[in-house]
Design a protein around this motif. Structure first.
Motif, PDB file in Angstrom:
ATOM      1  N   SER A 112       0.814  -1.220   0.000  1.00 28.59           N
ATOM      2  CA  SER A 112       0.000   0.000   0.000  1.00 28.59           C
ATOM      3  C   SER A 112       0.846   1.268   0.000  1.00 28.59           C
ATOM      4  CB  SER A 112      -0.988  -0.006   1.167  1.00 28.59           C
ATOM      5  OG  SER A 112      -0.283   0.046   2.371  1.00 28.59           O
ATOM      6  N   SER A 113       0.138   2.373  -0.120  1.00 29.72           N
ATOM      7  CA  SER A 113       0.771   3.679  -0.259  1.00 29.72           C
ATOM      8  C   SER A 113       0.648   4.471   1.052  1.00 29.72           C
ATOM      9  CB  SER A 113       0.057   4.380  -1.415  1.00 29.72           C
ATOM     10  OG  SER A 113       0.640   5.599  -1.663  1.00 29.72           O
ATOM     11  N   TRP A 114       1.278   5.648   1.095  1.00 30.53           N
ATOM     12  CA  TRP A 114       1.378   6.390   2.358  1.00 30.53           C
ATOM     13  C   TRP A 114       0.298   7.438   2.567  1.00 30.53           C
ATOM     14  CZ3 TRP A 114       1.677  11.369   0.784  1.00 30.53           C
ATOM     15  CH2 TRP A 114       2.207  11.610  -0.493  1.00 30.53           C
ATOM     16  N   LYS A 138       2.054  -5.026   3.343  1.00 31.55           N
ATOM     17  CA  LYS A 138       3.299  -4.237   3.368  1.00 31.55           C
ATOM     18  C   LYS A 138       2.901  -2.772   3.205  1.00 31.55           C
ATOM     19  CE  LYS A 138       6.225  -2.347   1.362  1.00 31.55           C
ATOM     20  NZ  LYS A 138       6.450  -0.906   1.601  1.00 31.55           N
ATOM     21  N   GLU A 141       6.715   2.719   3.704  1.00 28.57           N
ATOM     22  CA  GLU A 141       7.748   3.195   4.635  1.00 28.57           C
ATOM     23  C   GLU A 141       7.708   4.707   4.784  1.00 28.57           C
ATOM     24  OE1 GLU A 141       8.017   2.425   1.563  1.00 28.57           O
ATOM     25  OE2 GLU A 141       9.576   3.557   0.525  1.00 28.57           O
ATOM     26  N   SER A 173      10.014  -4.840  -0.181  1.00 28.39           N
ATOM     27  CA  SER A 173       8.931  -5.061  -1.126  1.00 28.39           C
ATOM     28  C   SER A 173       9.390  -5.986  -2.259  1.00 28.39           C
ATOM     29  CB  SER A 173       8.550  -3.696  -1.688  1.00 28.39           C
ATOM     30  OG  SER A 173       7.232  -3.658  -2.041  1.00 28.39           O
ATOM     31  N   GLY A 188      -0.213   2.324  -5.594  1.00 30.96           N
ATOM     32  CA  GLY A 188       0.972   3.192  -5.664  1.00 30.96           C
ATOM     33  C   GLY A 188       1.138   3.764  -7.050  1.00 30.96           C
ATOM     34  N   SER A 189       2.385   3.982  -7.407  1.00 31.01           N
ATOM     35  CA  SER A 189       2.668   4.655  -8.690  1.00 31.01           C
ATOM     36  C   SER A 189       2.682   3.671  -9.856  1.00 31.01           C
ATOM     37  CB  SER A 189       4.031   5.341  -8.593  1.00 31.01           C
ATOM     38  OG  SER A 189       5.023   4.353  -8.383  1.00 31.01           O
ATOM     39  N   LEU A 211      -3.623   2.593  -9.291  1.00 32.07           N
ATOM     40  CA  LEU A 211      -2.614   3.624  -9.581  1.00 32.07           C
ATOM     41  C   LEU A 211      -3.256   5.017  -9.536  1.00 32.07           C
ATOM     42  CD1 LEU A 211      -0.966   1.681 -12.539  1.00 32.07           C
ATOM     43  CD2 LEU A 211      -0.479   1.466 -10.111  1.00 32.07           C
ATOM     44  N   ARG A 248      -4.747  10.149  -4.766  1.00 29.99           N
ATOM     45  CA  ARG A 248      -4.844   9.830  -6.205  1.00 29.99           C
ATOM     46  C   ARG A 248      -6.177  10.228  -6.780  1.00 29.99           C
ATOM     47  NH1 ARG A 248      -7.240   7.461  -2.297  1.00 29.99           N
ATOM     48  NH2 ARG A 248      -8.099   5.403  -2.654  1.00 29.99           N
ATOM     49  N   GLU A 342       1.504  13.715 -12.705  1.00 25.59           N
ATOM     50  CA  GLU A 342       0.526  13.858 -11.625  1.00 25.59           C
ATOM     51  C   GLU A 342       1.073  14.863 -10.603  1.00 25.59           C
ATOM     52  OE1 GLU A 342       0.152  10.143  -9.618  1.00 25.59           O
ATOM     53  OE2 GLU A 342      -1.700  10.708  -8.622  1.00 25.59           O
TER      54      GLU A 342
HETATM   55  P1  NAD Z   1       5.106   4.114  -4.798  1.00 29.19           P
HETATM   56  O1  NAD Z   1       4.740   3.358  -6.006  1.00 29.19           O
HETATM   57  O2  NAD Z   1       6.424   4.753  -4.716  1.00 29.19           O
HETATM   58  O3  NAD Z   1       5.022   3.153  -3.506  1.00 29.19           O
HETATM   59  C1  NAD Z   1       3.919   2.310  -3.262  1.00 29.19           C
HETATM   60  C2  NAD Z   1       4.385   1.079  -2.512  1.00 29.19           C
HETATM   61  O4  NAD Z   1       5.336   0.382  -3.295  1.00 29.19           O
HETATM   62  C3  NAD Z   1       5.058   1.375  -1.177  1.00 29.19           C
HETATM   63  O5  NAD Z   1       4.622   0.425  -0.229  1.00 29.19           O
HETATM   64  C4  NAD Z   1       6.532   1.208  -1.471  1.00 29.19           C
HETATM   65  O6  NAD Z   1       7.270   0.752  -0.360  1.00 29.19           O
HETATM   66  C5  NAD Z   1       6.515   0.149  -2.552  1.00 29.19           C
HETATM   67  N1  NAD Z   1       7.677   0.269  -3.449  1.00 29.19           N
HETATM   68  C6  NAD Z   1       8.382   1.399  -3.744  1.00 29.19           C
HETATM   69  N2  NAD Z   1       9.361   1.104  -4.631  1.00 29.19           N
HETATM   70  C7  NAD Z   1       9.276  -0.217  -4.889  1.00 29.19           C
HETATM   71  C8  NAD Z   1      10.007  -1.112  -5.719  1.00 29.19           C
HETATM   72  N3  NAD Z   1      11.053  -0.697  -6.435  1.00 29.19           N
HETATM   73  N4  NAD Z   1       9.629  -2.406  -5.750  1.00 29.19           N
HETATM   74  C9  NAD Z   1       8.578  -2.838  -5.035  1.00 29.19           C
HETATM   75  N5  NAD Z   1       7.867  -2.047  -4.220  1.00 29.19           N
HETATM   76  C10 NAD Z   1       8.198  -0.747  -4.143  1.00 29.19           C
HETATM   77  O7  NAD Z   1       3.924   5.159  -4.609  1.00 29.19           O
HETATM   78  P2  NAD Z   1       3.658   6.174  -3.438  1.00 29.19           P
HETATM   79  O8  NAD Z   1       4.740   7.193  -3.402  1.00 29.19           O
HETATM   80  O9  NAD Z   1       3.385   5.429  -2.165  1.00 29.19           O
HETATM   81  O10 NAD Z   1       2.294   6.853  -3.904  1.00 29.19           O
HETATM   82  C11 NAD Z   1       2.274   7.799  -4.904  1.00 29.19           C
HETATM   83  C12 NAD Z   1       1.629   7.254  -6.161  1.00 29.19           C
HETATM   84  O11 NAD Z   1       0.656   6.272  -5.868  1.00 29.19           O
HETATM   85  C13 NAD Z   1       0.885   8.294  -6.944  1.00 29.19           C
HETATM   86  O12 NAD Z   1       1.130   8.079  -8.307  1.00 29.19           O
HETATM   87  C14 NAD Z   1      -0.572   8.034  -6.641  1.00 29.19           C
HETATM   88  O13 NAD Z   1      -1.450   8.453  -7.619  1.00 29.19           O
HETATM   89  C15 NAD Z   1      -0.585   6.570  -6.485  1.00 29.19           C
HETATM   90  N6  NAD Z   1      -1.665   6.171  -5.584  1.00 29.19           N
HETATM   91  C16 NAD Z   1      -2.763   5.541  -6.100  1.00 29.19           C
HETATM   92  C17 NAD Z   1      -3.811   5.184  -5.275  1.00 29.19           C
HETATM   93  C18 NAD Z   1      -5.062   4.505  -5.804  1.00 29.19           C
HETATM   94  O14 NAD Z   1      -5.898   4.109  -5.008  1.00 29.19           O
HETATM   95  N7  NAD Z   1      -5.255   4.345  -7.086  1.00 29.19           N
HETATM   96  C19 NAD Z   1      -3.721   5.474  -3.914  1.00 29.19           C
HETATM   97  C20 NAD Z   1      -2.598   6.107  -3.422  1.00 29.19           C
HETATM   98  C21 NAD Z   1      -1.555   6.441  -4.269  1.00 29.19           C
END
Ligand code: NAD
Length: 488
Positions: A112-114, A138, A141, A173, A188-189, A211, A248, A342
C-alpha cells in the motif's frame, strides 16, 4: 524478513487447514479489525498527524470512518457474499443444476501507499479476510508511524497465523515480490506498478493495480451564483482538503471557460482564505507534505521558469515545516511537468478553453484518469462526458464522494490501473468464482456421441435452440420447418 519463506510456508499450511474459510473465523477477524480502529482511534489520529499533519476530522472522514463503515457492511453481508449463487444452464444441459461458489485464492500480498496509510492498507485487507484468505500487508515506509502502528495493532487484534504485517521499503517489497502469491493487490505509482506486474508474471499471479494519474475537474459556467460557489467549495476541498492534494483521487487540474476564469479564481481565493485562514501555514486543517523529497518535487514544479508567471495565488514553500501553500496557476504551458505529471500536492492548475465542450477533447486525448469530476447542470454535457471520455469513475457536481460508496466499484482504467474493490467488489477481487455443475444420470442423449451424422447436427441444433417440439420431431426422424435457428 529472515524468516520470510518459513513464515509464508506456515501461512500456506494454515490456509490448507481450512481455518480461514470458516465463516466464524472471517467474522472474528473483521470484528478484530473494527476493535483495532475503535480502541486505537486516538493512536491512529496521532500517527496520521505525525506522518502527514492530517487533522482528526479529515483522518476520520477518509480513514477510520470509511473503514468502520466498510467493516460493518462486510459483517452484515458476509453470509450472503459467501453463499453459493444459483446459475441458469442452457437447454442442452437438461436435468442439471449449476452454482457459482466463491472460494478464497489462498495467500495474498497487499502493498500500500502512504497518503491514506490505514485506508489503503485495511480496505483491501477487509476484502481479503472476508473472502477467507491469508494475507501479508506491506504498508508504505513513507508513513512510518502509521506503518508501525499497523504492525503492532494487527499483531494484537488479528490471528497472526493468517495475517502478517511486514514493514519496509522498496528492498523489502522486492523480496516479497520474489515469493509466490495467489494474488497481489498494489496501490501506488505506475512506475512501481510495472515492477509488480513483471514480478507477478513469473508465477502467473493475478494482480490488481490501484494507480493514480491526473484527475481533471471540469467547471461549467454555472448560471446560479449559489451553484458556482458550492462547486468552488467542493473543488477546494477536493484538492487542498484531501491530504493537501496528495491523494490519487484529488483534483489534479481544473478546466473552465476563458470568460469564466477570473470569476472562478476570485471565488477560489476567497474560499481558500475562509477554509485555511489568512496564512494557511498556520492552519491545522491542511495536511503537510509527506517528506522533503516530495516537497522538493513540488517546489521544482513551481520554480520551473515556464510555470512561474502562471501563479495567481499562493506559491510559497516552507521546507522546515514541510508546507506548501495552496496554490493556483492559470494556464501553465501544457508541456510543463506540472501538466504532464501527476501533481500529488496542493498546486492547482486552471486550464481555460473557449467552450466547455472543448474539455472533452482535452481529456480524451490524455491518459485515462482514475476519476473525472464535472460540475454542470447541462444534461447533454453530462451524457457526452460519460460516453466520450474514459476514467475509473465520473462524479457530477462533487469530488471524492465515490470513495465512500461501497456500492460502487473503485478502480482505474488504462494508465490509472485495473481491478476494483470496495464493498462486495473487494470480496470478489480476493475470490475465485468457481463454476459448479451437477448432472443427472437419468437422461442421456445418444446424439451427443460420435460417430457424427447429419441428423445429429439437426438434433444438436434444436436442443441448443430451446426448441422442444423440434427436438421431439427430430428424434422421430421428422423435420420441422424451423423458424428459430441458431444460425438464421
Ligand atoms: P510508490 O509506487 O512509490 O510506492 C507504493 C508502494 O510500493 C510502497 O509500499 C513502497 O514501499 C513500494 N515500493 C516502492 N518502490 C518499490 C520497488 N522498487 N519495488 C517494489 N515495491 C516498491 O507510490 P507512493 O509514493 O506510495 O504513492 C504515490 C503514487 O501512488 C501516486 O502516483 C498516486 O497516484 C498513487 N496512488 C494511487 C492510489 C489509488 O488508489 N489508485 C492510492 C494512493 C496512491
Amino acid at each position: 524478513m529472515e524468516t520470510l519463506e518459513r513464515d509464508l510456508k506456515n501461512m500456506r499450511e494454515y490456509f490448507k487447514s481450512g481455518k480461514t474459510k470458516e465463516e466464524s473465523w472471517r467474522e472474528s477477524q473483521l470484528k478484530g479489525l473494527r476493535r483495532f480502529l475503535m480502541e486505537r482511534q486516538g493512536d491512529i489520529f496521532k500517527a496520521l498527524m505525525q506522518d502527514l499533519g492530517k487533522h482528526q476530522v479529515e483522518s476520520f472522514r477518509d480513514e477510520i470512518g470509511t473503514l468502520v463503515k466498510s467493516l460493518n457492511l462486510a459483517l452484515k453481508c458476509l453470509k450472503d457474499w459467501m453463499s453459493s449463487k444459483k446459475a441458469q444452464l442452457p437447454s442442452i444441459a437438461l436435468l442439471s443444476s449449476a452454482q457459482i461458489v466463491s472460494e478464497p485464492l489462498g495467500l495474498v500480498l497487499i502493498i500500500s501507499s502512504w497518503n491514506l496509510p490505514f485506508g489503503l492498507s485495511l480496505e483491501p485487507l477487509i476484502g481479503a479476510i472476508a473472502a477467507g484468505n491469508t494475507a501479508v500487508l506491506k504498508p508504505s515506509e513513507l508513513s512510518p508511524t502509521c506503518s508501525s502502528l499497523l504492525a503492532s495493532g494487527l499483531l494484537t487484534y488479528l490471528d497472526n497465523k493468517a495475517i502478517k504485517v511486514i514493514e519496509g521499503g522498496p528492498e523489502e517489497s522486492e523480496k516479497l515480490l520474489q515469493q509466490r502469491w495467489d494474488k497481489i493487490f498494489f496501490t501506488g505509482s505506475a512506475r512501481v506498478g510495472r515492477i509488480v506486474m513483471s514480478a507477478a508474471v513469473k508465477h502467473l499471479t493475478p494482480v490488481t493495480l490501484e494507480l493514480g494519474g491526473k484527475c481533471p475537474a471540469v467547471l461549467d459556467s454555472l448560471s446560479s451564483s449559489w451553484d458556482l460557489e458550492v462547486a468552488v467549495k467542493r473543488i477546494i476541498v477536493g484538492k487542498y482538503g484531501t491530504c493537501s492534494g496528495q491523494a490519487r483521487i484529488a483534483i489534479d487540474y481544473v478546466i473552465v471557460e476563458r470568460s469564466n476564469c477570473s470569476k472562478v479564481v476570485e471565488l477560489m481565493k476567497m474560499w481558500i482564505k475562509k477554509m485555511f485562514g489568512d496564512n494557511p501555514k498556520h492552519s491545522k486543517s491542511i495536511a503537510r507534505i509527506v517528506n522533503k523529497q516530495h516537497l522538493f518535487r513540488l517546489k521544482n514544479l513551481l520554480t520551473d521558469k515556464k510555470v512561474q508567471k502562471s501563479v495567481v495565488c499562493g506559491g510559497s514553500v516552507d521546507e522546515e515545516n514541510l508546507f506548501v501553500e495552496p496554490t493556483i496557476l492559470v494556464n501553465p504551458p501544457l508541456d510543463a511537468t506540472i501538466m504532464t505529471d501527476e501533481v500529488f500536492g496542493p498546486l492547482l492548475p486552471i486550464i481555460t478553453v473557449e467552450k466547455i465542450e472543448d474539455s472533452i477533447e482535452f481529456i480524451s486525448c490524455r491518459p485515462k484518469p482514475l476519476a473525472l469530476y464535472v460540475f454542470t447542470k447541462n444534461q447533454t454535457l453530462q451524457k457526452r462526458m460519460i460516453s466520450e471520455t474514459s476514467s475509473g469513475s465520473v462524479v457530477f457536481n462533487d469530488a471524492i464522494l465515490q470513495y465512500a460508496a461501497d456500492s460502487l466499484p473503485f478502480g482505474g482504467v488504462g494508465e490509472s490501473g485495473f481491478g476494483m474493490y470496495h464493498g462486495k467488489f473487494s470480496f470478489d477481487t480476493f475470490s475465485h468464482q468457481k463454476a459448479i455443475v451437477r448432472r443427472s444420470f437419468f437422461t442421456d442423449f445418444w446424439y451427443r456421441y460420435p460417430p457424427w451424422k447429419p441428423h445429429k447436427f439437426q438434433l444438436l441444433e434444436v436442443s441448443y435452440n430451446l426448441d422442444y417440439l423440434g427436438l421431439v420431431l427430430a428424434v422421430l426422424g421428422l423435420k420441422r420447418p424451423s423458424k428459430r435457428h441458431l444460425f438464421p
